[in-house]
Write an enzyme that holds these catalytic residues in place. Structure first.
Site, PDB file in Angstrom:
ATOM      1  N   THR A 238     -25.714  -0.636  16.582  1.00 54.59           N
ATOM      2  CA  THR A 238     -25.969   0.372  15.550  1.00 54.59           C
ATOM      3  C   THR A 238     -25.613   1.778  16.021  1.00 54.59           C
ATOM      4  O   THR A 238     -25.668   2.069  17.231  1.00 54.59           O
ATOM      5  CB  THR A 238     -27.470   0.330  15.168  1.00 54.59           C
ATOM      6  OG1 THR A 238     -27.798   1.491  14.414  1.00 54.59           O
ATOM      7  CG2 THR A 238     -28.365   0.323  16.408  1.00 54.59           C
ATOM      8  N   ASP A 239     -25.307   2.652  15.070  1.00 55.42           N
ATOM      9  CA  ASP A 239     -25.046   4.056  15.420  1.00 55.42           C
ATOM     10  C   ASP A 239     -26.332   4.778  15.812  1.00 55.42           C
ATOM     11  O   ASP A 239     -26.294   5.886  16.350  1.00 55.42           O
ATOM     12  CB  ASP A 239     -24.366   4.792  14.252  1.00 55.42           C
ATOM     13  CG  ASP A 239     -25.216   4.853  12.982  1.00 55.42           C
ATOM     14  OD1 ASP A 239     -26.256   4.160  12.911  1.00 55.42           O
ATOM     15  OD2 ASP A 239     -24.836   5.591  12.055  1.00 55.42           O
ATOM     16  N   GLU A 240     -27.484   4.140  15.547  1.00 50.74           N
ATOM     17  CA  GLU A 240     -28.763   4.818  15.821  1.00 50.74           C
ATOM     18  C   GLU A 240     -28.982   5.035  17.313  1.00 50.74           C
ATOM     19  O   GLU A 240     -29.829   5.837  17.704  1.00 50.74           O
ATOM     20  CB  GLU A 240     -29.922   4.029  15.191  1.00 50.74           C
ATOM     21  CG  GLU A 240     -29.725   3.889  13.690  1.00 50.74           C
ATOM     22  CD  GLU A 240     -30.907   3.329  12.915  1.00 50.74           C
ATOM     23  OE1 GLU A 240     -32.038   3.412  13.407  1.00 50.74           O
ATOM     24  OE2 GLU A 240     -30.679   2.820  11.804  1.00 50.74           O
TER      25      GLU A 240
ATOM     26  N   TYR B 162     -36.719   0.853  17.959  1.00 56.18           N
ATOM     27  CA  TYR B 162     -35.586  -0.001  17.557  1.00 56.18           C
ATOM     28  C   TYR B 162     -34.302   0.468  18.215  1.00 56.18           C
ATOM     29  O   TYR B 162     -33.613  -0.304  18.886  1.00 56.18           O
ATOM     30  CB  TYR B 162     -35.430   0.001  16.023  1.00 56.18           C
ATOM     31  CG  TYR B 162     -34.081  -0.508  15.547  1.00 56.18           C
ATOM     32  CD1 TYR B 162     -33.692  -1.833  15.767  1.00 56.18           C
ATOM     33  CD2 TYR B 162     -33.166   0.342  14.902  1.00 56.18           C
ATOM     34  CE1 TYR B 162     -32.452  -2.301  15.351  1.00 56.18           C
ATOM     35  CE2 TYR B 162     -31.923  -0.120  14.478  1.00 56.18           C
ATOM     36  CZ  TYR B 162     -31.567  -1.440  14.703  1.00 56.18           C
ATOM     37  OH  TYR B 162     -30.341  -1.892  14.297  1.00 56.18           O
TER      38      TYR B 162
ATOM     39  N   LYS C 233     -31.827  -1.297  21.050  1.00 58.85           N
ATOM     40  CA  LYS C 233     -30.393  -1.584  20.848  1.00 58.85           C
ATOM     41  C   LYS C 233     -29.563  -0.831  21.895  1.00 58.85           C
ATOM     42  O   LYS C 233     -28.574  -1.357  22.407  1.00 58.85           O
ATOM     43  CB  LYS C 233     -29.942  -1.186  19.438  1.00 58.85           C
ATOM     44  CG  LYS C 233     -30.514  -2.026  18.303  1.00 58.85           C
ATOM     45  CD  LYS C 233     -30.105  -3.498  18.318  1.00 58.85           C
ATOM     46  CE  LYS C 233     -28.671  -3.751  17.978  1.00 58.85           C
ATOM     47  NZ  LYS C 233     -28.375  -5.208  17.812  1.00 58.85           N
TER      48      LYS C 233
END
Ligand code: NAD
Ligand code: TYD
Length: 348
Positions: free
Chosen positions: A129-131, A154, A158
């Site tokens: 994810t870009d998060e 989260y 990741k």
């Protein structure tokens, strides 16, 4: 080629599995999924009897089981999507995210290295994810060079799994690819994420809880565009590299919610403005990232991928899908879902 796809009963995974099963009859697709609250084999009813498809109900946290599956099936390549994926749940239960997203990812790579002898023939593709890059201010974009700065449990889990994948590449020579994608939307998304949660709440005449002032920005990508990017990266990506995937489609939460409300009123034949009346501004999410935006030029110029869906059509198709699949929605929003949301609403 035997391809193991993990998390294939979930939202994005089910679209990836369907695409690979249908597009590549010469590949055998093994879908490994623990069927948590977010996994649902209903998502794959149409392809479950395909000759090149096998479902394996397994938990990636179970190291012994993962090792024996690799020994038994001798997967050539892995596309790894299985994860705990919801930020709000990671705030209330961070350890579950470490167990699946970090330890689970390591279990898979370890089992792969156990059986992969000629490493050049193999691939471990980690879908991320870009998060992991944290939050942007009003300007700028994430690129493959952006520093990791995760803000939620989260995204920290990741980010950690991304680091382990890269470390396995450096230390053990594992051939890997990582892609970091922006927010997806589309059919089959579990109604805890913004768009399907709000569709469900409008149908049930429940409030639409907007965190903070609704000015947070996300870059929305239609799930089938994510699938086409994964296909492109899987077949053409340069191993040991990262690719960012984005939709060029930044919206504030309020902009998105207002479009969704307008469309829902039209589709349901309700008077204009009725869905918007359900909006309630609630306490902000702790550590709420302000803005995500992707510069996907590497993927565009090196591998030739661009997103195809326009947001208005994608959103309309998504709404149509939920309206046509009310049984799916009723099934996934019964039982544990009700308990989880009752508790959440009571705490707001
Ligand atoms: P999802 O929550 O809809 O699906 C996750 C799937 O993984 C489910 O089928 C679940 O049963 C399975 N799973 C969970 N824990 C497991 C375990 N311990 N063992 C085996 N299977 C397990 O998630 P999603 O939105 O489809 O996301 C898929 C992947 O894409 C994730 O890795 C996520 O981080 C990444 N991603 C998601 C988005 C997004 O907007 N949804 C954006 C970028 C990246
Ligand atoms: P979400 O779908 O949870 O994705 P992510 O947090 O991974 O970006 O949330 C999208 C945006 O919508 C995010 O800024 C948080 C916000 N949001 C709300 O305002 N209310 C909600 O009930 C939810 C689930 C999200």
């Amino acid at each position: 080629m035997k391809i193991l796809i993990t998390g294939g009963a979930g939202f994005i995974g089910s679209h990836v599995v369907r695409h690979f099963v249908k597009t590549y009859p010469k590949y055998h697709i093994y879908n490994l999924d623990a069927l948590t609250y977010a996994g649902n084999l209903e998502n794959l009813k149409d392809i479950e009897s395909s000759l090149n498809y096998t479902f394996l109900k397994t938990d990636i946290r179970d190291n012994n089981q993962i090792i024996s599956l690799f020994q038994e099936y001798k997967f050539d390549r892995v596309i790894h999507l299985a994860a705990e994926s919801h930020v709000d749940r990671s705030i209330s239960n961070p350890l579950a995210f470490v167990a699946t997203n970090v330890t689970g990812t390591i279990n898979l790579m370890q089992a792969a290295l156990n059986i992969w002898k000629n490493l050049d023939e193999h691939l471990f593709y980690h879908v991320s994810t870009d998060e992991v890059y944290g939050s942007l201010g009003i300007n700028g974009y994430f690129t493959e060079e952006s520093p990791y700065k995760p803000n939620s449990p989260y995204s920290a889990s990741k980010a950690s799994s991304d680091h382990f994948v890269r470390a396995y590449g450096e230390t053990y020579g594992l051939p890997f690819l990582i892609s970091n994608c922006s927010n997806n939307y589309g059919p089959n998304q579990f109604p805890e994420k913004l768009i399907p949660l709000f569709i469900n709440n409008i149908l049930e005449n429940k409030t639409l809880p907007v965190y903070g002032d609704g000015a947070n920005v996300r870059d929305w990508l239609y799930v089938l565009d994510h699938v086409s990017a994964i296909d492109t990266i899987f077949h053409k990506g340069k191993t040991q590299e990262t690719y960012l995937i984005g939709g060029n489609n930044e919206l504030t939460n309020l902009q998105l919610i207002k479009s969704l409300c307008e469309l829902m009123d039209k589709k349901l034949g309700r008077p204009e403005g009725s869905s918007e009346k359900l909006i309630a501004f609630v306490k902000d999410r702790p550590g709420h990232d302000h803005r995500y935006a992707i510069d996907a030029n590497k993927l565009k110029y090196e591998l030739g991928w661009i997103p195809k869906a326009t947001f208005n059509l994608g959103l309309e198709e998504t709404i149509d899908w939920y309206l046509a699949n009310k049984t799916w929605l009723a099934n996934v929003t019964s039982g544990a879902y009700r308990e989880y949301y009752t508790e959440l609403y009571e705490n707001r």
